[in-house]
Enzyme design. Structure first.
Site, short mmCIF file in Angstrom:
data_model
loop_
_atom_site.label_atom_id
_atom_site.label_comp_id
_atom_site.label_asym_id
_atom_site.label_seq_id
_atom_site.Cartn_x
_atom_site.Cartn_y
_atom_site.Cartn_z
N GLU A 79 -10.09 -2.15 4.90
CA GLU A 79 -10.70 -1.82 6.18
C GLU A 79 -12.00 -2.63 6.36
OE1 GLU A 79 -9.05 -0.16 8.24
OE2 GLU A 79 -8.44 1.84 7.57
N HIS B 261 -7.81 -4.96 9.88
CA HIS B 261 -7.52 -4.70 8.47
C HIS B 261 -6.21 -5.38 8.05
CE1 HIS B 261 -5.22 -0.61 9.24
NE2 HIS B 261 -4.43 -1.63 9.42
N ASN C 14 -8.14 -3.16 14.08
CA ASN C 14 -9.51 -3.40 13.62
C ASN C 14 -9.60 -4.58 12.65
OD1 ASN C 14 -8.40 -2.42 11.27
ND2 ASN C 14 -9.73 -0.63 11.09
N ASP D 78 0.82 -1.21 0.00
CA ASP D 78 0.00 0.00 0.00
C ASP D 78 0.86 1.26 0.00
OD1 ASP D 78 0.89 -0.34 2.63
OD2 ASP D 78 -1.08 -0.93 3.37
P1 PGA Z 1 1.53 -1.62 12.57
O1 PGA Z 1 0.36 -1.63 11.52
O2 PGA Z 1 2.51 -2.62 12.08
O3 PGA Z 1 2.09 -0.23 12.51
O4 PGA Z 1 0.95 -1.99 13.89
C1 PGA Z 1 -0.16 -2.83 11.09
C2 PGA Z 1 -1.35 -2.56 10.23
O5 PGA Z 1 -2.05 -1.57 10.47
O6 PGA Z 1 -1.59 -3.34 9.29
#
Ligand code: PGA
Length: 240
Positions: A143, A138, A136, A67
């Protein structure tokens, strides 16, 4: 889903790096699907150590990132292109021409999504995809929602995600509200997937995924449909 539970973040990072190194050693021109965020940083540091020790050769490796924020310039220090350059690519012998990140300045979102999925297809799919998991549930910026998009697309970030990601920015107002993200279908082009999680704040999402039921309201649960997924998480993420 195969599950590996490690004592802590350092062990999680080392375990993931070992599998990535094995992938590169087994197939030197493999296609890696890469992720950004706090979770994989330690794994990238381990891979750099492996390169410096002469144990990993990135010369023929190709990569596609999950992404990229939108809109963002690649040289902005919050961009995921900048993250990949500074956390991994600048420190190993990968050819940056073989690395791909969605274009955070693309004017035509649909065309950018199609261009990116064609890159993945032209590479012959992804050999090993690295994923983090959002609090959450995702994966990438897919999302929780009643519908998910299969291909790479421009996604609206949820308020939760904007708040969680604001820790990297001077203020919550500076967090981009959109991002290009591989879709669930793009991610499922991967022959093997590693999903990593560290910390008690990931426990609820990890537990939901491990229940084994599928819901688009927790996109990580869709990984239960993929035949070759390994969860590498620390005790805090596993036990809460
Ligand atoms: P993080 O993010 O590694 O910064 O916890 C993971 C994500 O949101 O997929």
């Amino acid at each position: 889903m195969k599950v590996i539970v490690t004592k802590d973040y350092a062990e999680m990072s080392a375990a993931a790096a070992e599998l990535v190194a094995k992938q590169i050693n087994d197939k030197p021109d493999c296609v890696l699907g890469l992720a950004t965020g706090s979770t994989p940083e330690g794994m990238y540091a381990e891979l750099i150590k492996g390169y410096e020790a002469g144990k990993i050769d990135f010369a023929a490796v190709r990569s596609v990132n999950l992404d990229e924020y939108y809109p963002i310039k690649p040289d902005n220090d919050q961009s995921y292109r900048y993250f990949m350059n500074t956390k991994l690519f600048d420190h190993v012998n990968i050819d940056k021409a073989n690395t791909n990140v969605p274009n955070g300045l693309a004017e035509d979102a649909a065309a950018e999504g199609a261009r990116y999925d064609k890159i993945i297809a032209d590479l012959g799919g992804i050999d090993l995809q690295i994923l983090g998991i959002g609090q959450n549930g995702h994966i990438g910026f897919n999302e929780p929602d009643t519908e998910l998009v299969a291909g790479t697309h421009l996604a609206d970030l949820t308020e939760d995600t904007i708040k969680v990601n604001s820790r990297f920015f001077a203020s919550v107002d500076e967090v981009p509200k959109q991002a290009f993200s591989m879709g669930i279908g793009s991610i499922f082009c991967a022959r093997n997937i590693i999903i990593m999680a560290s910390g008690a704040n990931k426990h609820a999402a990890v537990a939901k995924m491990l229940e084994g039921n599928i819901t688009t309201l927790c996109p990580a649960t869709l990984l239960n449909l993929h035949p070759n997924v390994t969860l590498i998480c620390d005790e805090a993420a596993y036990n809460g």
